[in-house]
Design a protein around this motif. Structure first.
Motif, short mmCIF file in Angstrom:
data_model
loop_
_atom_site.label_atom_id
_atom_site.label_comp_id
_atom_site.label_asym_id
_atom_site.label_seq_id
_atom_site.Cartn_x
_atom_site.Cartn_y
_atom_site.Cartn_z
N THR A 30 0.84 -1.19 0.00
CA THR A 30 0.00 0.00 0.00
C THR A 30 0.88 1.24 0.00
N HIS A 31 0.49 2.25 -0.77
CA HIS A 31 1.31 3.46 -0.85
C HIS A 31 0.44 4.69 -0.67
N VAL A 32 1.04 5.88 -0.69
CA VAL A 32 0.31 7.09 -0.38
C VAL A 32 -0.72 7.45 -1.43
N GLY A 33 -0.74 6.77 -2.56
CA GLY A 33 -1.76 7.00 -3.55
C GLY A 33 -3.06 6.28 -3.24
N GLY A 34 -3.08 5.35 -2.26
CA GLY A 34 -4.30 4.70 -1.88
C GLY A 34 -4.17 3.20 -1.74
N THR A 35 -4.87 2.44 -2.59
CA THR A 35 -5.01 1.00 -2.41
C THR A 35 -3.77 0.25 -2.87
N PRO A 36 -3.64 -1.02 -2.45
CA PRO A 36 -2.49 -1.82 -2.88
C PRO A 36 -2.39 -1.89 -4.40
N PRO A 95 11.45 5.67 9.09
CA PRO A 95 11.32 4.35 9.69
C PRO A 95 10.08 4.19 10.56
N ALA A 96 9.65 5.28 11.20
CA ALA A 96 8.45 5.19 12.03
C ALA A 96 7.22 4.91 11.19
N VAL A 97 7.13 5.53 10.02
CA VAL A 97 6.00 5.27 9.12
C VAL A 97 6.03 3.82 8.65
N THR A 98 7.20 3.34 8.29
CA THR A 98 7.32 1.96 7.83
C THR A 98 6.89 0.98 8.92
N VAL A 99 7.33 1.21 10.15
CA VAL A 99 6.95 0.34 11.26
C VAL A 99 5.44 0.44 11.53
N PHE A 137 0.74 11.67 13.28
CA PHE A 137 1.19 11.64 11.90
C PHE A 137 0.93 10.28 11.25
N VAL A 138 1.25 9.21 11.95
CA VAL A 138 1.05 7.87 11.38
C VAL A 138 -0.44 7.56 11.26
N TRP A 139 -1.26 8.01 12.20
CA TRP A 139 -2.71 7.88 12.04
C TRP A 139 -3.18 8.50 10.73
N VAL A 140 -2.68 9.70 10.45
CA VAL A 140 -3.09 10.39 9.23
C VAL A 140 -2.62 9.62 8.00
N VAL A 141 -1.36 9.15 8.03
CA VAL A 141 -0.85 8.37 6.90
C VAL A 141 -1.72 7.14 6.66
N LEU A 142 -2.06 6.42 7.72
CA LEU A 142 -2.91 5.24 7.59
C LEU A 142 -4.30 5.61 7.08
N GLY A 143 -4.84 6.72 7.57
CA GLY A 143 -6.18 7.13 7.17
C GLY A 143 -6.27 7.52 5.71
N VAL A 144 -5.33 8.35 5.26
CA VAL A 144 -5.44 8.86 3.89
C VAL A 144 -4.99 7.86 2.85
N THR A 145 -4.37 6.76 3.28
CA THR A 145 -3.98 5.71 2.33
C THR A 145 -4.88 4.49 2.42
N SER A 146 -5.96 4.59 3.16
CA SER A 146 -6.89 3.47 3.30
C SER A 146 -7.76 3.34 2.05
N ALA A 187 -5.51 10.85 -4.27
CA ALA A 187 -4.78 11.89 -4.98
C ALA A 187 -4.36 13.02 -4.05
N LEU A 188 -5.09 13.18 -2.94
CA LEU A 188 -4.78 14.25 -1.99
C LEU A 188 -3.90 13.78 -0.84
N ALA A 189 -3.53 12.51 -0.82
CA ALA A 189 -2.77 11.97 0.30
C ALA A 189 -1.45 12.70 0.54
N PRO A 190 -0.63 12.96 -0.48
CA PRO A 190 0.63 13.67 -0.22
C PRO A 190 0.42 15.04 0.44
N LEU A 191 -0.62 15.76 -0.01
CA LEU A 191 -0.89 17.08 0.56
C LEU A 191 -1.32 16.96 2.02
N ALA A 192 -2.20 16.01 2.31
CA ALA A 192 -2.66 15.82 3.68
C ALA A 192 -1.51 15.43 4.60
N ILE A 193 -0.64 14.55 4.13
CA ILE A 193 0.50 14.10 4.93
C ILE A 193 1.47 15.25 5.17
#
Length: 258
Positions: A7-13, A86-90, A170-179, A185-191
């Motif tokens: 899964t990446h910041v663009g959304g789904t796997p 590394p924190a995001v990866t973990v 921060f990691v909550w937001v990353v997980l949320g916007v990439t779910s 498309a807005l994930a990079p801006l939100a992060i």
């Protein structure tokens, strides 16, 4: 090397490029992040003691952090997922969104990219006016920490708490916007905006890292105190990421795909 689904910041796997390409992208993206924030902190934050309005201050450093993640994510998300931390990866691995077998390799790539960026900033500072590099190293080279490394001279407890809390948010937001179902498309801006927000709160307390790769990169050049305090800047963001990854599913009630 073998391809995998991540899964990446663009959304789904999605079907991802080869692991070697992803590691290079992670190193490059972390380089952009560390170069942006550390360069701003050391070269622009207090430029010419503020004369002529050319220095950027805390606000400029916070925006540099957010912008560096935004541009890095747009550039490299389709290759590596654009963790750069590394924190995001973990956190993604704990939440079941990233394979554990790749965590160590991503962390090595991130540490390498960050160190390359801080070394470049040091090389630039070496050609600066007066003793710019020596002064930067004497002040900790923008390293995170407490006491003398804290811009506001906050305690160890305060610095650790702000790093844990900010990384968790921060990691909550990353997980949320990439779910699945999120506007990818807005994930990079939100992060990036989230990083700017938490940096505005945390810079006076801990110098605002939320990223072990960034902390390592500056501590190497920051001298004895920075190296002695590095453990907090590695441990606190990791704890925050573990909390975020472990609580995301029950807290948000999402069915996340592995």
């Amino acid at each position: 090397m073998k391809r995998a689904t991540v899964t990446h910041v663009g959304g789904t796997p999605d079907a991802r490029p080869a692991v070697s390409s992803r590691l290079l992208a992670e190193a490059a993206g972390t380089f952009v992040l560390v170069f942006g924030v550390v360069g701003a902190a050391l070269l622009a934050a207090a430029f010419d003691d503020g004369r002529g309005g050319l220095n950027v201050g805390f606000l400029g450093v916070a925006f540099a952090l957010g912008l560096s993640v935004v541009v890095g994510a747009f550039a490299f998300a389709n290759v590596s997922g654009a963790h750069f931390n590394p924190a995001v990866t973990v956190g993604l691995a704990v939440a079941g969104r990233f394979p554990w077998r790749l965590v160590g390799w991503y962390v090595i790539a991130q540490l390498s990219g960050g160190l390359a960026a801080s070394t470049l900033v040091a090389a630039v500072a070496a050609g600066g006016p007066g003793d710019l590099l020596a002064g930067a190293r004497a002040s900790g080279f923008a390293s995170t920490g407490w006491g003398e490394l804290s811009p506001g001279h906050f305690s160890l407890l305060s610095a650790a708490l702000i790093e844990v809390a900010a990384t968790c948010v921060f990691v909550w937001v990353v997980l949320g916007v990439t779910s699945p179902g999120a506007p990818g498309a807005l994930a990079p801006l939100a992060i990036g905006l989230t990083l700017t927000l938490v940096a505005l709160v945390a810079i006076p307390v801990s110098n605002g890292s939320f990223n072990p790769a960034r902390s390592f990169a500056t501590a190497v050049w920051g001298g004895g105190v920075a190296m002695a305090q590095l453990w907090m800047s590695l441990a606190a963001p990791t704890v925050g990421a573990l909390v975020a990854g472990a609580t995301f599913r029950p807290l948000f009630g999402r069915r996340l795909r592995n």
